[in-house]
Design an enzyme around this catalytic site. Structure first.
Site: not given
Ligand SMILES: *Cc1c(COP(=O)(O)O)cnc(C)c1O
Ligand code: SF4
Length: 341
Positions: A79-80, A83, A92, A96, A99, A101, A262, A299, A306
């Site tokens: 996305r960026y 990175r 996990c 949580c 979460c 995801r 989120d 995000d 972010k």
């Molecule tokens: C959060 C995230 C990052 C890292 O973002 P930083 O601002 O550098 O911490 C990189 N890629 C994805 C897809 C993310 O969700």
């Molecule tokens: S936040 Fe989501 S991915 Fe992270 S440990 Fe908790 S359940 Fe697992």
């Protein structure tokens, strides 16, 4: 454990979730965290589901960050520019309840294979602008050590950038600190440069065992930062967060992000109105040092990325939402809802 042990007394609103949703939505806990949860409301809320989860809002989503559209390879999110994030496993130690995801974790998908990994490395090698890889999931530290070691070694052996930074995101030091062993740590420190990103959401998670695990990580030479999710009824006040961030600092962990929730399905009972988040940040700044301060960030829904939640990125407000400008996404506008407390 994927069901609640018999000796854990559920409340009515919790029992209602198990009656209606068990088997359809994942529940997972472990004895360590469950024992803490029995004595701490803030931890209980993070691991025991309630019927509030069964009421998704119209604008909540199962892919709140639109990660799907930024995935050129399966399980890889680009996305960026510089990175990428790689989902190593869906497993996990606990699930949580907040979460984002939550529709991926615990679905029983296979872990990333070495072949998948080679595809990722080829991708990274042909995109020299990528300098950092986020290893996430799920929780990578739940993987068998030998599998994790093979993946890390593969990156070190086949990546053309020997300074490629690995950033491993894990909740293990908070939810299953006994898992941090000298053997696991040498696998991580032998394959650096590697940063660990932990997630502590409440001072009650910083137990003696957990502090010991942080101490071991720090002494093995792995730098740590922390991400906290701002959660209603868990940590949505300056007292709790000031303690948390100060305690983390003294444990050698730099508070990095405080995340606004989120818009994940069935998590509205956890979200804190943005105005309140801003007030808490203002109060924190006069109570703890700059070093202990995280960046308050969100995000943006719909793949906006972010952004730091500074009021300066707020372009305007409507009756029902805040409109932000995402610098990453070339000035496009993104909306975050105004919610009631
Ligand atoms: C959060 C995230 C990052 C890292 O973002 P930083 O601002 O550098 O911490 C990189 N890629 C994805 C897809 C993310 O969700
Ligand atoms: S936040 Fe989501 S991915 Fe992270 S440990 Fe908790 S359940 Fe697992």
């Amino acid at each position: 454990m994927n069901s609640i042990p018999r000796d854990f007394r559920l409340r009515q609103s919790e029992q209602a979730w198990f009656d209606q949703a068990e088997g359809q939505l994942p529940f997972k806990a472990n004895p360590y965290y469950l024992q803490l949860a029995a004595g701490s409301e803030a931890l209980r809320r993070q691991v025991i589901p309630t019927e509030a989860e069964l009421e998704p809002l119209e604008y909540e989503s199962s892919d709140p960050l639109s990660e799907e559209i930024h995935s050129p390879l399966p399980r890889m999110v680009h996305r960026y520019k510089n990175r990428i994030a790689l989902l190593l496993t869906d497993n996990c130690s606990i699930h949580c309840r907040h979460c984002f995801r939550r529709t991926f974790t615990g679905t029983g998908s296979r872990n990333l294979s070495l072949e998948d990994c080679d595809d990722v490395i080829n991708y990274v090698n042909s995109h020299p602008e990528i300098r950092e890889i986020l290893l996430t999931g799920g929780d990578p530290l739940t993987m068998p050590e030998s599998d994790l070691e093979k993946i890390l070694r593969q990156f070190r052996r086949n990546s053309s950038d020997s300074n490629l930074v690995l950033r491993l995101a894990t909740r293990i030091p908070a939810v299953h600190p006994g898992r941090i062993t000298p053997g696991l740590l040498s696998i991580l420190s032998d394959n650096g440069p590697l940063w660990m990103v932990v997630q502590f959401n409440h001072p009650d998670e910083l137990t003696e065992t957990s502090r010991k695990s942080l101490d071991m990580i720090r002494k093995s030479g792995i730098p740590m930062v922390n991400q906290t999710v701002l959660l209603k009824g868990v940590n949505d006040n300056a007292d709790t967060l000031a303690d948390l961030f100060q305690d983390l600092l003294s444990a050698g962990v730099k508070p990095y992000y405080l995340f606004q929730g989120d818009l994940a399905r069935g998590t509205s009972h956890f979200r804190v109105p943005l105005e309140k988040g801003w007030r808490i940040m203002d109060e924190l700044r006069v109570r703890i040092s700059g070093l202990a301060m995280p960046v308050f960030a969100v995000d943006l829904p719909g793949g906006g990325g972010k952004i730091p939640l500074s009021r300066s990125l707020l372009i305007r407000e409507t009756a029902t939402s805040y409109i932000f400008n995402s610098a990453e996404m070339e000035g496009r506008e993104y909306e975050y809802p105004k919610e009631k407390g």
